[in-house]
Design a protein around this motif. Structure first.
Motif, PDB file in Angstrom:
ATOM      1  N   HIS A 170      -5.361   3.254 -10.092  1.00  0.00           N
ATOM      2  CA  HIS A 170      -6.395   3.105 -11.124  1.00  0.00           C
ATOM      3  C   HIS A 170      -6.447   4.362 -11.991  1.00  0.00           C
ATOM      4  O   HIS A 170      -6.492   5.479 -11.465  1.00  0.00           O
ATOM      5  CB  HIS A 170      -7.787   2.973 -10.485  1.00  0.00           C
TER       6      HIS A 170
ATOM      7  N   ASN B 242       0.840  -1.199   0.000  1.00  0.00           N
ATOM      8  CA  ASN B 242       0.000   0.000   0.000  1.00  0.00           C
ATOM      9  C   ASN B 242       0.870   1.242   0.000  1.00  0.00           C
ATOM     10  O   ASN B 242       2.093   1.145   0.051  1.00  0.00           O
ATOM     11  CB  ASN B 242      -0.950  -0.015   1.205  1.00  0.00           C
TER      12      ASN B 242
ATOM     13  N   ALA C 284     -10.828   1.557   2.939  1.00  0.00           N
ATOM     14  CA  ALA C 284     -10.820   2.379   1.729  1.00  0.00           C
ATOM     15  C   ALA C 284     -11.110   1.553   0.479  1.00  0.00           C
ATOM     16  O   ALA C 284     -10.821   1.987  -0.630  1.00  0.00           O
ATOM     17  CB  ALA C 284      -9.479   3.093   1.596  1.00  0.00           C
ATOM     18  N   SER C 285     -11.624   0.348   0.674  1.00  0.00           N
ATOM     19  CA  SER C 285     -12.005  -0.556  -0.424  1.00  0.00           C
ATOM     20  C   SER C 285     -10.832  -1.158  -1.185  1.00  0.00           C
ATOM     21  O   SER C 285     -10.993  -1.563  -2.332  1.00  0.00           O
ATOM     22  CB  SER C 285     -12.965   0.133  -1.399  1.00  0.00           C
ATOM     23  N   GLN C 286      -9.653  -1.242  -0.562  1.00  0.00           N
ATOM     24  CA  GLN C 286      -8.553  -1.946  -1.215  1.00  0.00           C
ATOM     25  C   GLN C 286      -8.859  -3.434  -1.163  1.00  0.00           C
ATOM     26  O   GLN C 286      -9.152  -3.979  -0.097  1.00  0.00           O
ATOM     27  CB  GLN C 286      -7.215  -1.661  -0.527  1.00  0.00           C
ATOM     28  N   SER C 287      -8.816  -4.095  -2.316  1.00  0.00           N
ATOM     29  CA  SER C 287      -9.121  -5.529  -2.362  1.00  0.00           C
ATOM     30  C   SER C 287      -7.907  -6.369  -2.756  1.00  0.00           C
ATOM     31  O   SER C 287      -7.847  -7.547  -2.434  1.00  0.00           O
ATOM     32  CB  SER C 287     -10.283  -5.802  -3.314  1.00  0.00           C
TER      33      SER C 287
ATOM     34  N   VAL D  78      -7.127   6.921  -8.964  1.00  0.00           N
ATOM     35  CA  VAL D  78      -7.627   6.461  -7.666  1.00  0.00           C
ATOM     36  C   VAL D  78      -6.667   5.442  -7.083  1.00  0.00           C
ATOM     37  O   VAL D  78      -6.207   4.541  -7.790  1.00  0.00           O
ATOM     38  CB  VAL D  78      -9.031   5.828  -7.810  1.00  0.00           C
ATOM     39  N   ASN D  79      -6.395   5.585  -5.791  1.00  0.00           N
ATOM     40  CA  ASN D  79      -5.615   4.598  -5.057  1.00  0.00           C
ATOM     41  C   ASN D  79      -6.308   4.344  -3.735  1.00  0.00           C
ATOM     42  O   ASN D  79      -6.557   5.277  -2.982  1.00  0.00           O
ATOM     43  CB  ASN D  79      -4.185   5.089  -4.835  1.00  0.00           C
ATOM     44  N   ASN D  80      -6.666   3.103  -3.463  1.00  0.00           N
ATOM     45  CA  ASN D  80      -7.327   2.719  -2.222  1.00  0.00           C
ATOM     46  C   ASN D  80      -6.307   2.042  -1.308  1.00  0.00           C
ATOM     47  O   ASN D  80      -5.562   1.174  -1.765  1.00  0.00           O
ATOM     48  CB  ASN D  80      -8.478   1.741  -2.503  1.00  0.00           C
ATOM     49  N   ASN D  81      -6.289   2.420  -0.036  1.00  0.00           N
ATOM     50  CA  ASN D  81      -5.330   1.864   0.917  1.00  0.00           C
ATOM     51  C   ASN D  81      -6.042   1.337   2.141  1.00  0.00           C
ATOM     52  O   ASN D  81      -6.624   2.108   2.907  1.00  0.00           O
ATOM     53  CB  ASN D  81      -4.311   2.928   1.325  1.00  0.00           C
TER      54      ASN D  81
ATOM     55  N   GLU E 113      -8.583  -1.988   3.860  1.00  0.00           N
ATOM     56  CA  GLU E 113      -9.945  -2.479   3.633  1.00  0.00           C
ATOM     57  C   GLU E 113     -10.986  -1.380   3.780  1.00  0.00           C
ATOM     58  O   GLU E 113     -11.952  -1.333   3.024  1.00  0.00           O
ATOM     59  CB  GLU E 113     -10.255  -3.632   4.589  1.00  0.00           C
TER      60      GLU E 113
ATOM     61  N   PRO F  33     -17.916   8.466  -7.600  1.00  0.00           N
ATOM     62  CA  PRO F  33     -17.315   8.812  -6.312  1.00  0.00           C
ATOM     63  C   PRO F  33     -18.129   9.932  -5.664  1.00  0.00           C
ATOM     64  O   PRO F  33     -18.719  10.764  -6.361  1.00  0.00           O
ATOM     65  CB  PRO F  33     -15.917   9.292  -6.677  1.00  0.00           C
TER      66      PRO F  33
END
Length: 142
Positions: A104, A52, A94-97, A87-90, A92, A117
């Motif tokens: 993204h 992450n 923040a919806s990081q899977s 987009v970068n999710n960090n 769970e 969003p």
């Protein structure tokens, strides 16, 4: 180069799982997201497994963001979107899977393109002094 044998993105880097490659060099790889939130949705990842943004090494970030404008402009030339979200999710929450750093590129074609969003304006909730405290609190850890 660090690799996690259970990571789907590490398997793509190793060539164990096929991907539709957009760009590749010795440090990073970009490929079409299989979910295609919008047409042209592309992921950019480091080849080195870093889970992450909190664990992303500075040199890795530099290698990644060096190619960001090129990928964004290639998407723009190919699909002529009205806009583009990076987009970068960090974590769970923040919806990081997939726990391998990834960025993204989501081309935008209008408000009904499937990606929605939500941004809430909380500017009335914070005074100038509170914003200054927030900034100073973050700054003390740099």
């Amino acid at each position: 180069m660090k690799r996690d044998e259970n990571c789907i993105f590490c398997k793509i880097v190793a060539g164990d799982i096929p991907a539709s490659i957009v760009y590749e060099d010795g440090n990073v790889i970009a490929f079409a997201d299989i979910g295609q939130v919008t047409k042209g949705h592309t992921l950019l990842i480091p080849k080195d497994h870093q889970p992450n943004v909190y664990e992303l090494q500075e040199d890795t970030a530099s290698q990644l963001f060096r190619v960001v404008p090129n990928i964004a402009n290639a998407i723009k030339k190919e699909f002529n979107p009205a806009g583009l979200n990076l987009v970068n999710n960090n974590g769970e929450a923040a919806s990081q899977s997939v726990f391998h750093y990834h960025l993204h590129f989501i081309p935008r074609y209008g408000t009904e393109d499937g990606f929605q969003p939500t941004w809430q304006d909380n500017s009335s909730k914070y005074s100038a002094e509170e914003l200054q405290q927030i900034a100073q609190g973050i700054n003390q850890h740099l």
